[in-house]
Design a protein around this motif. Structure first.
Motif, mmCIF file in Angstrom:
data_model
loop_
_atom_site.group_PDB
_atom_site.id
_atom_site.type_symbol
_atom_site.label_atom_id
_atom_site.label_comp_id
_atom_site.label_asym_id
_atom_site.label_seq_id
_atom_site.Cartn_x
_atom_site.Cartn_y
_atom_site.Cartn_z
ATOM 1 N N LYS B 73 0.829 -1.208 0.000
ATOM 2 C CA LYS B 73 0.000 0.000 0.000
ATOM 3 C C LYS B 73 0.862 1.256 0.000
ATOM 4 O O LYS B 73 0.643 2.181 -0.789
ATOM 5 N N GLU B 77 1.210 4.318 -2.821
ATOM 6 C CA GLU B 77 1.086 5.764 -2.582
ATOM 7 C C GLU B 77 2.270 6.499 -3.227
ATOM 8 O O GLU B 77 2.097 7.562 -3.833
ATOM 9 N N ASP B 131 -8.490 6.778 2.823
ATOM 10 C CA ASP B 131 -8.548 6.369 1.416
ATOM 11 C C ASP B 131 -9.982 6.430 0.907
ATOM 12 O O ASP B 131 -10.231 6.768 -0.246
ATOM 13 N N HIS B 163 -7.195 -0.150 -1.314
ATOM 14 C CA HIS B 163 -6.727 0.325 -0.010
ATOM 15 C C HIS B 163 -7.886 0.466 0.961
ATOM 16 O O HIS B 163 -7.785 0.130 2.128
HETATM 17 FE FE LIG Z 1 -4.325 4.950 -0.997
#
Ligand SMILES: [Fe+2]
Ligand SMILES: [Fe+2]
Lengths: 252, 317
Positions: B73, B77, B131, B163
């Motif tokens: 994750k 990003e 998110d 996410h």
């Molecule tokens: Fe995200």
């Protein structure tokens, strides 16, 4: 016939190398010199973590009905971890991180190539997948070592310092004892005789391209494969394990 | 009249009017370009700074599976940051210039990342709420008028929904766990709820950018509309998790079909925007330290590339 305990020990040695290195690399995400390198280090961390999980999951099958990759990762203490001491060394600067990575990668490529010929299908399958990742890692770390060795005076000095600092932990990668011997005699593991030679060739060619050299000091610190670690591991483990250990039996 | 002879402003207005995309080669008003740069850069910076609060738990994730999901994750990003900087670069700024503006405080990132991650449940709460709020905003932005931004958003939205689901799954595991796990889930939810609502920005009557951005087709829904959408989507999920929304005024309004919620503490929001949040200093200090520590590596890469180029020139002679 080899004792299942010997295969278990061998698997911990392989799995722990990858788990502890993934843990070190995980510390670096968001700390790299460029965004591309944050992504790359996360990638390499994920590969090592994936290899660790495959190997530890298999090892857990030999460790009783309640064992799992997580109990092996989170519930063993310092003396029970069997990774080579190289992978537990702190990240240091980018040069030291890359020196450590080059040595691991130069070892893992021939190691996994050999392991992929194991007569144990699970081991062979894990190694066959891992070797592809290791080749990619080696291409990246070799490239950075050459770039930094050749780049500026400062980068050359830092890269050389990284090599000097990490070299003394490399022999531990190659340590084997009666565990591997028994598995080899039982026909489960292939011979590892050629790994060291391939490693030495890779390292010397990369260092030559980066105008770098191995240190003169012949001292080598070994012991990780039998649980005799450097003091760094004792700081890494509580950080990794505390949450899991504080919630015995919880699911996440 | 051929297209090149058309009044550029008229052509731009036509594109916006028709709901088509403005592309980098098209003429655009300087103010549009500036607004786009500011918005895309702020978005990119948010993705990059967003690595920090979640990266804070990579080494401590409670299981190897969760550790792998979290690393992936945080890596996503960083990737979002990269796409967005590329989109901003089509407007004639470099990534390194934008980086400098972030470090010197001339450009901002989403204030949500100025809150600390204090327990593992915060990782669940961020994925689910932060998110989730980001998606609500970004789904709108997939239709924004600037082509490269819109296309970056389409790519990013797919990953953001993963996410969000992963964050929700972390919360689900916690609320089905031990008393202590339930307690950290509720605590994290309470700390992230209001800042997540504030992510949509000030109320419409106080928002300085909304009107012009709407006229340019950059922003297709207002802050308050998006915030309402998010609340309507999230409250039933909190109910399902058995978590208590920290808002005594929250109630479902049968007539409107929406949840009514209490007033956001805008004083607190502006304090955090102005730099007085719990982690503002740490986030920028972390970012600038990483950047400064990496200077010698970037210099080495440039020096090596220059030597290589020289060598190949020499070889050609
Ligand atoms: Fe995200
Ligand atoms: Fe993102």
């Amino acid at each position: 016939m080899a004792d299942p305990h010997e295969l278990y020990t061998f698997l911990l040695r392989v799995g722990d190398d990858n788990l502890i290195l993934a843990q070190r690399l995980g510390e670096l995400v968001s700390w790299m010199p460029e965004l591309e390198e944050d992504i790359a280090v996360a990638n390499v961390a994920l590969d090592h973590l994936g290899q660790a999980r495959n190997v530890l999951t298999y090892a857990a099958r030999m460790a009783g009905p309640d064992a799992s990759e997580d109990t092996l990762a989170m519930e063993r203490s310092e003396r029970e971890f069997l990774n080579a001491v190289l992978v537990e060394q702190p990240n240091g600067d980018f040069g030291q991180t890359m020196a450590r990575q080059l040595f691991v990668d130069a070892y893992q490529v021939p190691f996994y190539e050999a392991l992929a010929t194991s007569s144990d299908d699970t081991v062979a399958g894990i190694a066959a997948k891992a070797v592809k990742e290791a080749r990619y890692h080696l291409a990246r770390s070799s490239n950075w070592v050459v770039v930094l060795g050749d780049g500026t005076d400062e980068s050359h000095q830092r890269m050389q310092a990284g090599i000097d600092a990490m070299w003394r932990y490399t022999a531990d990668l190659f340590f084997t004892d009666e565990t591997e011997e028994a598995l080899q005699q039982a026909g489960i593991l292939p011979s590892f005789d050629n790994i060291r030679g391939t490693f030495d060739d890779t390292v010397s060619s990369v260092l030559a391209r980066g105008l770098l050299a191995l240190p003169e000091d012949p001292y080598q610190r070994i012991g990780g494969r039998t649980g005799f670690h450097t003091e760094h591991l004792g700081h890494l483990l509580p950080d990794m394990q505390a949450l899991h250990r504080a919630n015995a039996g919880a699911s996440w | 009249m051929t297209r090149t002879e058309v009044d550029p402003q008229a052509r731009f207005d036509e594109i916006i009017e028709a709901g088509e995309k403005v592309e980098p080669r098209d003429w655009m008003p300087e103010a549009y370009r500036k607004t786009m740069i500011r918005q895309i850069a702020q978005h990119a910076h948010s993705e990059v700074i967003g690595q920090q609060p979640e990266g804070n738990w990579i080494t401590r994730a409670p299981s190897l599976a969760r550790k792998a999901i979290l690393i992936a994750k945080v890596q996503d990003e960083a990737g979002h940051g990269l796409y967005l900087y590329s989109a901003a670069e089509t407007l004639g700024v470099s990534r390194h210039e934008l980086n400098e503006m972030l470090h010197s405080g001339r450009q901002k990132y989403s204030s949500i990342f100025n809150y600390p991650t204090l327990s593992w449940a915060d990782i669940g709460a961020i994925g689910w709420l932060v998110d989730g709020a980001a998606i609500t905003n970004q789904v709108m932005l997939t239709r924004t008028s600037y082509g490269p931004y819109s296309r970056a958003m389409i790519r990013i939205c797919k990953e953001e929904s993963f996410h969000q689901r992963q964050g929700y799954e972390i919360m689900l595991a916690l609320v089905n766990g031990t008393e202590q796990q339930k307690a950290i889930a509720q605590d994290a939810f309470e700390r992230w709820w209001w800042p997540s609502l504030a992510m949509f920005g000030p109320p419409d009557d106080q928002s300085t950018h909304t009107e012009q951005s709407q006229a340019w087709g950059i922003k297709l829904e207002t802050n308050d509309e998006l915030r309402q959408k998010f609340v309507d989507m999230t409250v039933p999920q909190a109910d399902y998790l058995g978590l208590t929304v920290p808002d005594p005024e929250l109630r479902y309004d049968e007539d409107s079909g929406h949840y009514h919620f209490g007033e956001i503490d805008w004083d607190d929001f502006w304090q955090v925007v102005k730099g007085n949040g719990p982690c503002n200093r740490e986030r920028i200090a972390h970012k600038t330290k990483a950047w400064d520590d990496g200077a010698w590596v970037r210099e080495a890469a440039l020096a090596h590339a220059a030597k290589q180029a020289n060598n190949s020139k020499g070889a050609e002679k």
